[in-house]
Design an enzyme around this catalytic site. Structure first.
Site, short mmCIF file in Angstrom:
data_model
loop_
_atom_site.label_atom_id
_atom_site.label_comp_id
_atom_site.label_asym_id
_atom_site.label_seq_id
_atom_site.Cartn_x
_atom_site.Cartn_y
_atom_site.Cartn_z
N ARG A 104 0.86 -1.18 0.00
CA ARG A 104 0.00 0.00 0.00
C ARG A 104 0.90 1.23 0.00
O ARG A 104 1.73 1.40 0.88
CB ARG A 104 -0.89 -0.03 1.24
CG ARG A 104 -2.03 0.93 1.15
CD ARG A 104 -3.15 0.55 2.09
NE ARG A 104 -2.74 0.26 3.46
CZ ARG A 104 -3.53 0.43 4.51
NH1 ARG A 104 -4.75 0.86 4.34
NH2 ARG A 104 -3.11 0.14 5.71
N THR A 108 -0.59 7.63 -1.04
CA THR A 108 -1.92 7.60 -1.68
C THR A 108 -2.84 6.56 -1.05
O THR A 108 -4.05 6.57 -1.31
CB THR A 108 -1.77 7.24 -3.17
OG1 THR A 108 -1.23 5.90 -3.25
CG2 THR A 108 -0.83 8.19 -3.90
N ASP A 200 -1.32 -3.96 12.53
CA ASP A 200 -0.75 -4.31 11.23
C ASP A 200 -0.44 -5.81 11.21
O ASP A 200 0.46 -6.28 11.92
CB ASP A 200 0.53 -3.50 10.98
CG ASP A 200 1.04 -3.69 9.56
OD1 ASP A 200 1.12 -2.71 8.82
OD2 ASP A 200 1.35 -4.85 9.18
N ASP A 203 3.25 -6.82 10.20
CA ASP A 203 4.22 -6.52 11.26
C ASP A 203 4.08 -7.47 12.43
O ASP A 203 5.07 -7.92 13.01
CB ASP A 203 4.05 -5.07 11.75
CG ASP A 203 4.69 -4.07 10.80
OD1 ASP A 203 5.50 -4.49 9.95
OD2 ASP A 203 4.37 -2.87 10.90
#
Ligand code: URA
Length: 209
Positions: A104, A108, A200, A203
């Site tokens: 990602r 943006t 996340d 992660d």
């Protein structure tokens, strides 16, 4: 419109609670994701066609059911999707595994495809796209579009946690794709994280935070 199935088996819900907990460390997180993926694979394979064969038990000859050998392909979206592959392969060991690499863009928030490697016969396989988090739906949407461009015909999407925004996106863009979740959460926050979510997923799986 594609259907949404929330696989809320008590074992899945219990394990998901530990997965969500911020005090759950990398090792345990990884093990739990593996276990939940295996349990979800059990649920998602309910539709597999069976055929009848004849065997001999130690007592007598009998007819018995076997899988008809439907070809399945797992397609984890890198990198977090990798955390669910082994659990699924425990139940579907003959599945082929393709990979789609997406990240990602932090500016943006749009997904960018940087890698794709798939089994040759994807048009003959039932593909299960795997990503723990269905947030904006951007990565899953692009991954599914990539598979369709390469002539995939049957695709399902399996995620641990979905946000309504991501579900809506997939239903709008890919009405032929059913979605399987362990939980449907409330919404996205301003950073496109699912809340309450689990943080996340990549992660936490790989200990990179
Ligand atoms: N990706 C994640 O890993 N977590 C989220 O909450 C959203 C996207």
């Amino acid at each position: 419109m594609g259907k949404v199935y929330v696989l809320d088996h008590p074992l899945i819900q219990h394990k998901l609670t530990h997965i969500r907990d911020k005090n759950t460390g990398t090792k345990e997180f990884r093990e739990l994701v593996d276990e939940v993926a295996m349990l979800m694979a059990f649920e998602i394979t309910r539709n597999l066609p069976l055929t009848e064969t004849t065997i001999e038990t130690p007592v007598m000859e009998t007819k018995a059911k076997m899988l008809a050998g439907k070809k399945i392909g797992l397609v984890p979206i890198l990198r977090a999707g990798l955390g669910m592959v082994d659990g699924m392969l425990k139940l579907i060991p003959a599945a082929k595994v393709g990979h789609v690499g997406m990240y990602r863009d932090p500016e943006t928030l749009e997904p960018v495809e940087y890698y794709i490697k798939l089994p040759k016969d994807i048009s003959e396989r039932e593909l299960i796209v795997i990503d723990p988090m269905l947030a904006t739906g951007g990565s899953a949407n692009d991954a599914i579009a990539s598979l369709k461009k390469r002539s995939a015909k049957q695709i399902r999407l399996m995620c641990l946690i979905g946000a309504p925004e991501g579900v809506k996106k997939i239903q709008e863009e890919h009405p032929d794709v059913d979605i399987y979740l362990a939980a449907l959460d409330e919404k996205l926050d301003e950073h496109a994280y699912i809340i309450p979510g689990l943080g996340d997923a990549g992660d936490r799986l790989f200990g990179t935070k």
